[in-house]
Design an enzyme around this catalytic site. Structure first.
Site, short mmCIF file in Angstrom:
data_model
loop_
_atom_site.label_atom_id
_atom_site.label_comp_id
_atom_site.label_asym_id
_atom_site.label_seq_id
_atom_site.Cartn_x
_atom_site.Cartn_y
_atom_site.Cartn_z
N ASP A 1 0.86 -1.19 0.00
CA ASP A 1 0.00 0.00 0.00
C ASP A 1 0.90 1.24 0.00
OD1 ASP A 1 -3.20 0.57 0.98
OD2 ASP A 1 -1.76 2.23 1.12
N ASN B 1 -12.67 -2.89 3.03
CA ASN B 1 -13.65 -1.82 3.13
C ASN B 1 -14.67 -2.05 2.02
OD1 ASN B 1 -12.33 -0.54 5.29
ND2 ASN B 1 -10.94 0.52 3.88
N GLY C 1 -15.38 3.61 3.97
CA GLY C 1 -14.00 4.04 3.73
C GLY C 1 -13.40 3.53 2.45
N GLN C 2 -14.18 2.78 1.63
CA GLN C 2 -13.61 2.29 0.37
C GLN C 2 -13.42 3.44 -0.61
OE1 GLN C 2 -15.80 -0.89 -1.57
NE2 GLN C 2 -14.15 -1.24 -3.05
N HIS D 1 -10.21 -5.33 -2.96
CA HIS D 1 -8.85 -5.52 -2.46
C HIS D 1 -8.88 -5.84 -0.98
CE1 HIS D 1 -9.91 -1.25 -2.27
NE2 HIS D 1 -9.22 -1.20 -1.14
N HIS E 1 -6.77 -5.59 2.48
CA HIS E 1 -5.63 -4.99 3.18
C HIS E 1 -5.08 -6.05 4.13
CE1 HIS E 1 -6.64 -0.63 2.34
NE2 HIS E 1 -7.85 -1.13 2.20
P1 5GP Z 1 -9.65 1.54 0.33
O1 5GP Z 1 -9.75 2.86 1.06
O2 5GP Z 1 -10.35 1.59 -1.01
O3 5GP Z 1 -10.04 0.36 1.17
O4 5GP Z 1 -8.11 1.33 0.07
C1 5GP Z 1 -7.43 1.82 -1.03
C2 5GP Z 1 -5.96 1.75 -0.68
O5 5GP Z 1 -5.23 1.85 -1.88
C3 5GP Z 1 -5.48 2.88 0.24
O6 5GP Z 1 -4.94 2.32 1.42
C4 5GP Z 1 -4.44 3.61 -0.60
O7 5GP Z 1 -3.32 4.01 0.16
C5 5GP Z 1 -4.04 2.57 -1.65
N1 5GP Z 1 -3.68 3.12 -2.95
C6 5GP Z 1 -4.41 3.99 -3.70
N2 5GP Z 1 -3.77 4.24 -4.87
C7 5GP Z 1 -2.64 3.50 -4.85
C8 5GP Z 1 -1.56 3.35 -5.79
O8 5GP Z 1 -1.52 3.93 -6.87
N3 5GP Z 1 -0.55 2.51 -5.43
C9 5GP Z 1 -0.55 1.83 -4.24
N4 5GP Z 1 0.49 1.02 -4.00
N5 5GP Z 1 -1.55 1.95 -3.34
C10 5GP Z 1 -2.57 2.79 -3.64
#
Ligand code: 5GP
Length: 116
Positions: free
Chosen positions: A31, A87, A93-94, A100, A102
């Protein structure tokens, strides 16, 4: 298919990242904003599923593969224990609508949840 997201571009190679694991159907990478000593995202290569509820309904074997790859990463990069967070939906929070996991591991603090 869902609209193309940043993770679709990572799967296609348009956005280069180092894959920490790769199978026929899954990839994993760090991440970009880590919230634990180990914070890895495990995603399916397909963009067909926006969130984990859709994935569980549509392809439970693929969800199981994501859990298996998560377990292997936690063994490789930490002590084998891990927190797995999905999420599901913007109000949870998504922010990226390509399902995906975490994988958080390595010296976790009580209550440290992604997005909280
Ligand atoms: P969500 O909030 O959708 O559950 O998580 C999305 C995650 O993707 C976040 O923790 C954010 O830091 C990560 N993320 C978003 N864009 C990128 C990217 O371009 N590269 C990487 N490695 N992580 C990303």
């Amino acid at each position: 298919m869902t609209a193309e997201t940043v993770f679709g571009k990572i799967v296609s190679g348009e956005i280069p990242v180092e894959f920490l694991a790769e199978t026929d159907r899954v990839v994993a990478f760090n991440d970009m904003h880590p919230q634990a000593p180990v914070h890895i995202l495990v995603i399916p290569k397909t963009s067909a599923y926006a969130n984990v509820a859709e994935l569980a309904a549509g392809d439970p074997d693929l969800l199981a593969e994501i859990v298996q790859v998560s377990r292997e990463l936690a063994e490789r990069f930490a002590d084998g224990d891990f927190r797995l967070i999905f999420n599901n939906g913007a109000n949870a929070g998504q922010t990226v609508f390509h399902v995906h996991a975490h994988v958080l591991a390595g010296g976790l603090e009580e209550g440290s949840l992604v997005g909280s």
